[in-house]
Design a protein around this motif. Sequence first.
Motif, mmCIF file in Angstrom:
data_model
loop_
_atom_site.group_PDB
_atom_site.id
_atom_site.type_symbol
_atom_site.label_atom_id
_atom_site.label_comp_id
_atom_site.label_asym_id
_atom_site.label_seq_id
_atom_site.Cartn_x
_atom_site.Cartn_y
_atom_site.Cartn_z
ATOM 1 N N VAL A 64 -35.440 16.412 80.502
ATOM 2 C CA VAL A 64 -35.423 14.987 80.816
ATOM 3 C C VAL A 64 -33.983 14.611 81.166
ATOM 4 O O VAL A 64 -33.053 14.926 80.416
ATOM 5 N N ILE A 65 -33.813 13.958 82.303
ATOM 6 C CA ILE A 65 -32.511 13.473 82.757
ATOM 7 C C ILE A 65 -32.618 11.957 82.860
ATOM 8 O O ILE A 65 -33.561 11.430 83.453
ATOM 9 N N VAL A 66 -31.647 11.257 82.267
ATOM 10 C CA VAL A 66 -31.649 9.794 82.275
ATOM 11 C C VAL A 66 -30.459 9.281 83.072
ATOM 12 O O VAL A 66 -29.330 9.727 82.888
ATOM 13 N N PHE A 67 -30.736 8.341 83.946
ATOM 14 C CA PHE A 67 -29.749 7.608 84.725
ATOM 15 C C PHE A 67 -29.716 6.196 84.145
ATOM 16 O O PHE A 67 -30.680 5.459 84.244
ATOM 17 N N ASP A 68 -28.634 5.855 83.474
ATOM 18 C CA ASP A 68 -28.469 4.569 82.798
ATOM 19 C C ASP A 68 -27.612 3.672 83.685
ATOM 20 O O ASP A 68 -26.444 3.984 83.932
ATOM 21 N N LEU A 69 -28.175 2.588 84.198
ATOM 22 C CA LEU A 69 -27.470 1.684 85.102
ATOM 23 C C LEU A 69 -27.152 0.380 84.390
ATOM 24 O O LEU A 69 -28.059 -0.300 83.896
ATOM 25 N N LEU A 70 -25.865 0.061 84.346
ATOM 26 C CA LEU A 70 -25.400 -1.169 83.706
ATOM 27 C C LEU A 70 -24.557 -1.965 84.697
ATOM 28 O O LEU A 70 -23.993 -1.399 85.637
ATOM 29 N N GLU A 71 -24.467 -3.260 84.470
ATOM 30 C CA GLU A 71 -23.539 -4.052 85.266
ATOM 31 C C GLU A 71 -22.130 -3.595 84.923
ATOM 32 O O GLU A 71 -21.854 -3.230 83.788
ATOM 33 N N ALA A 72 -21.258 -3.611 85.904
ATOM 34 C CA ALA A 72 -19.850 -3.268 85.690
ATOM 35 C C ALA A 72 -19.062 -4.572 85.586
ATOM 36 O O ALA A 72 -19.175 -5.431 86.450
ATOM 37 N N LYS A 73 -18.311 -4.697 84.517
ATOM 38 C CA LYS A 73 -17.490 -5.889 84.309
ATOM 39 C C LYS A 73 -16.031 -5.469 84.229
ATOM 40 O O LYS A 73 -15.714 -4.425 83.668
ATOM 41 N N VAL A 74 -15.163 -6.304 84.785
ATOM 42 C CA VAL A 74 -13.733 -6.055 84.687
ATOM 43 C C VAL A 74 -13.149 -7.167 83.825
ATOM 44 O O VAL A 74 -13.328 -8.346 84.105
ATOM 45 N N GLU A 75 -12.479 -6.756 82.745
ATOM 46 C CA GLU A 75 -11.815 -7.686 81.841
ATOM 47 C C GLU A 75 -10.472 -7.101 81.442
ATOM 48 O O GLU A 75 -10.416 -5.948 80.998
ATOM 49 N N GLY A 76 -9.413 -7.893 81.580
ATOM 50 C CA GLY A 76 -8.106 -7.432 81.143
ATOM 51 C C GLY A 76 -7.700 -6.107 81.745
ATOM 52 O O GLY A 76 -7.196 -5.232 81.057
ATOM 53 N N ASN A 77 -7.953 -5.922 83.043
ATOM 54 C CA ASN A 77 -7.617 -4.680 83.757
ATOM 55 C C ASN A 77 -8.364 -3.466 83.223
ATOM 56 O O ASN A 77 -7.875 -2.337 83.330
ATOM 57 N N ALA A 78 -9.535 -3.669 82.636
ATOM 58 C CA ALA A 78 -10.366 -2.561 82.146
ATOM 59 C C ALA A 78 -11.781 -2.711 82.693
ATOM 60 O O ALA A 78 -12.296 -3.827 82.814
ATOM 61 N N LEU A 79 -12.409 -1.594 83.019
ATOM 62 C CA LEU A 79 -13.803 -1.573 83.440
ATOM 63 C C LEU A 79 -14.662 -1.439 82.193
ATOM 64 O O LEU A 79 -14.481 -0.505 81.401
ATOM 65 N N LEU A 80 -15.600 -2.380 82.003
ATOM 66 C CA LEU A 80 -16.449 -2.399 80.815
ATOM 67 C C LEU A 80 -17.918 -2.374 81.200
ATOM 68 O O LEU A 80 -18.287 -2.790 82.299
ATOM 69 N N GLU A 81 -18.734 -1.912 80.279
ATOM 70 C CA GLU A 81 -20.177 -1.982 80.472
ATOM 71 C C GLU A 81 -20.634 -3.418 80.306
ATOM 72 O O GLU A 81 -20.279 -4.084 79.340
ATOM 73 N N GLY A 82 -21.440 -3.873 81.260
ATOM 74 C CA GLY A 82 -22.096 -5.164 81.146
ATOM 75 C C GLY A 82 -23.524 -4.937 80.679
ATOM 76 O O GLY A 82 -23.871 -3.860 80.180
ATOM 77 N N PRO A 83 -24.370 -5.927 80.863
ATOM 78 C CA PRO A 83 -25.773 -5.772 80.466
ATOM 79 C C PRO A 83 -26.458 -4.637 81.227
ATOM 80 O O PRO A 83 -26.123 -4.355 82.377
ATOM 81 N N ARG A 84 -27.423 -3.999 80.589
ATOM 82 C CA ARG A 84 -28.192 -2.926 81.208
ATOM 83 C C ARG A 84 -29.091 -3.522 82.285
ATOM 84 O O ARG A 84 -29.740 -4.541 82.085
ATOM 85 N N LYS A 85 -29.134 -2.868 83.432
ATOM 86 C CA LYS A 85 -30.009 -3.273 84.520
ATOM 87 C C LYS A 85 -31.336 -2.520 84.442
ATOM 88 O O LYS A 85 -32.399 -3.096 84.624
ATOM 89 N N LEU A 86 -31.243 -1.208 84.210
ATOM 90 C CA LEU A 86 -32.433 -0.364 84.110
ATOM 91 C C LEU A 86 -32.013 1.028 83.690
ATOM 92 O O LEU A 86 -30.829 1.357 83.698
ATOM 93 N N ILE A 87 -32.986 1.864 83.343
ATOM 94 C CA ILE A 87 -32.749 3.298 83.253
ATOM 95 C C ILE A 87 -33.778 3.981 84.142
ATOM 96 O O ILE A 87 -34.933 3.560 84.213
ATOM 97 N N GLY A 88 -33.317 5.006 84.845
ATOM 98 C CA GLY A 88 -34.196 5.859 85.625
ATOM 99 C C GLY A 88 -34.338 7.174 84.876
ATOM 100 O O GLY A 88 -33.389 7.629 84.229
ATOM 101 N N VAL A 89 -35.509 7.763 84.951
ATOM 102 C CA VAL A 89 -35.789 8.991 84.203
ATOM 103 C C VAL A 89 -36.432 10.013 85.125
ATOM 104 O O VAL A 89 -37.347 9.683 85.880
ATOM 105 N N MET A 90 -35.930 11.255 85.051
ATOM 106 C CA MET A 90 -36.583 12.399 85.688
ATOM 107 C C MET A 90 -37.102 13.288 84.561
ATOM 108 O O MET A 90 -36.331 13.653 83.668
ATOM 109 N N ALA A 91 -38.389 13.606 84.590
ATOM 110 C CA ALA A 91 -39.005 14.447 83.562
ATOM 111 C C ALA A 91 -39.624 15.657 84.239
ATOM 112 O O ALA A 91 -40.444 15.512 85.156
ATOM 113 N N LYS A 92 -39.258 16.868 83.797
ATOM 114 C CA LYS A 92 -39.729 18.105 84.442
ATOM 115 C C LYS A 92 -41.005 18.606 83.787
ATOM 116 O O LYS A 92 -41.048 18.882 82.584
#
Length: 181
Positions: A64-92
């Motif tokens: 199982v391979i998971v693709f975790d997609l989150l909003e990208a936020k920039v705060e104080g010159n740092a890239l941070l995780e924002g809210p989750r948009k979705l996860i994609g999954v590949m299952a063999k």
Amino acid sequence: LGLAQGGLPYPEGYRFWTHVKSMELKPGHPLYESFGGLHHIYVNPTGLRTYLEGKKAPFPKGTVIVFDLLEAKVEGNALLEGPRKLIGVMAKDPGRYPDTGGWGYYAFGPDKKPLAIDPKACHACHQGAANTDYVTVGQIIAAWAIMSNRTPEASGTAQCAGETSPTLVLCPLEFGREREG
């Protein structure tokens, strides 16, 4: 827990699996409309050996391979995780998914409920990675580099929607509702 089409459960605990790669898709990238944001890729223990061995054999059934997609936020010159948009999954499971190279493709929303997608559309974008069992070359190179503490040399590209990239290529998900983002 929500079940995706065909009964695949939400992969609880995937963030404790091996982290394969992270990247950000920014405005201007051809897949930004569907996948703009911060991406993390994880693989379960079943598929880890195939990554570590440089993808010399097909991934085993149960990978199982998971693709975790989150909003990208920039705060104080740092890239941070924002809210989750979705996860994609590949299952063999070659017996269960013979029409898509042995892989099932699934997506879950931030509420962990399954999203309606077209697995054949996802698989069409993974066709460019047929020689690596439909797992994009960028995912494999990144895993090899991370786990071996080396810098990989370019060993190929993947193609989706006419775009060639030496990094992760993702197929646009077709939601049964308006796209977020």
